[in-house]
Design a protein around this motif. Structure first.
Motif, PDB file in Angstrom:
ATOM      1  N   UNK A 161       0.841  -1.199   0.000  1.00 31.51           N
ATOM      2  CA  UNK A 161       0.000   0.000   0.000  1.00 31.51           C
ATOM      3  C   UNK A 161       0.877   1.250   0.000  1.00 31.51           C
ATOM      4  N   UNK A 162       0.441   2.318  -0.672  1.00 29.71           N
ATOM      5  CA  UNK A 162       1.240   3.557  -0.704  1.00 29.71           C
ATOM      6  C   UNK A 162       1.247   4.249   0.647  1.00 29.71           C
ATOM      7  N   UNK A 163       2.252   5.077   0.859  1.00 34.71           N
ATOM      8  CA  UNK A 163       2.342   5.840   2.108  1.00 34.71           C
ATOM      9  C   UNK A 163       1.552   7.139   2.027  1.00 34.71           C
ATOM     10  N   UNK A 164       1.490   7.706   0.826  1.00 38.54           N
ATOM     11  CA  UNK A 164       0.742   8.952   0.593  1.00 38.54           C
ATOM     12  C   UNK A 164       0.059   8.852  -0.772  1.00 38.54           C
ATOM     13  N   UNK A 165      -1.185   9.304  -0.834  1.00 39.95           N
ATOM     14  CA  UNK A 165      -1.925   9.322  -2.097  1.00 39.95           C
ATOM     15  C   UNK A 165      -2.249  10.777  -2.469  1.00 39.95           C
ATOM     16  N   UNK A 166      -1.914  11.143  -3.704  1.00 40.30           N
ATOM     17  CA  UNK A 166      -2.196  12.477  -4.232  1.00 40.30           C
ATOM     18  C   UNK A 166      -3.384  12.367  -5.175  1.00 40.30           C
ATOM     19  N   UNK A 167      -4.445  13.102  -4.889  1.00 38.21           N
ATOM     20  CA  UNK A 167      -5.695  13.016  -5.652  1.00 38.21           C
ATOM     21  C   UNK A 167      -5.917  14.310  -6.427  1.00 38.21           C
TER      22      UNK A 167
END
Length: 236
Positions: A161-167
């Protein structure tokens, strides 16, 4: 959090159209603190606040990249798709720029199995194994590979799983955002004047419709991520 200067100028943001919001009838009252004016029936975003939150986001991703964290960039609407892919590839991030596969994060074990199947098919194609199968079987597997490439191509190297998601677009990527919230994955989100600023961990008020605006925001974040990656490599 490391505080750095990211060279964010109001004039450049105005040129990119970052300040243009939605029509005054299509807005979320929670966005009132981020709106500076109304002009010709549309809301105008307060670029001073945009610069502040974008700078905070750059500091956050720089620190995260410096620690070797992984990022996922999500932007599936047609206008944003190419910019999302280019930005992610440049910053060595994972990305989703086609339709979001529901449960991609919350059902990660299923996603892992699909990714493994994708990798196996890619290996078979590269080694020419598909050419030795009956035409019908080869054609079926090539169709499967094409489908998986379209929807999972941007995350083919993702092993956790990613550590940070940019939307890029809160409304368009609401399902992805809700999955991040469920899992407690920190999110950075572009929010236009019709969005809810409380959903993301760090919201950047900006035009999420204009390509130039999306590129401006992504370019700043990507620059900070690349700087962070360089710092991580140096410190290994």
């Amino acid at each position: 959090m490391t505080k750095r200067y990211w060279n964010i100028h109001l004039e450049e943001m105005m040129k990119a159209g970052v300040h243009f919001g939605h029509g005054t009838r299509k807005w979320n009252p929670k966005m009132a603190p981020y709106i500076s004016a109304k002009r010709k029936g549309i809301h105008i975003t307060n670029l001073t606040r945009t610069a502040r939150f974008l700078s905070e986001a750059c500091n956050l991703v720089f620190d995260a990249a410096s620690n070797g964290n992984q990022f996922l960039i999500v932007g599936t609407k047609k206008k944003a798709a190419d910019s999302v892919a280019r930005a992610a590839i440049k910053a060595r991030c994972h990305y989703v720029n086609k339709k979001w596969p529901g449960g991609m994060l919350t059902n990660w074990s299923t996603t892992e199995m699909r990714l493994q199947k994708f990798r196996n098919l890619r290996t078979k194609q590269k080694t020419g194994q598909l050419n030795h199968l009956p035409k019908r079987d080869a054609a079926m597997l090539k169709r499967q590979l094409s489908h998986l490439q379209r929807y999972l191509g941007g995350i083919k190297y993702m092993t956790r799983l990613p550590d940070i998601v940019i939307v890029v677009d809160q409304h368009e990527e609401y399902t992805a955002l809700r999955e991040c919230i469920t899992l407690g994955i920190p999110t950075i989100c572009l929010i236009d004047t019709n969005c809810d600023p409380d959903l993301a961990d760090l919201s950047i008020p900006a035009n999420d419709d204009a390509i130039s605006s999306i590129r401006f925001i992504l370019n700043k974040l990507v620059f900070a991520i690349c700087k962070g990656h360089s710092s991580y490599i140096i410190n290994l």
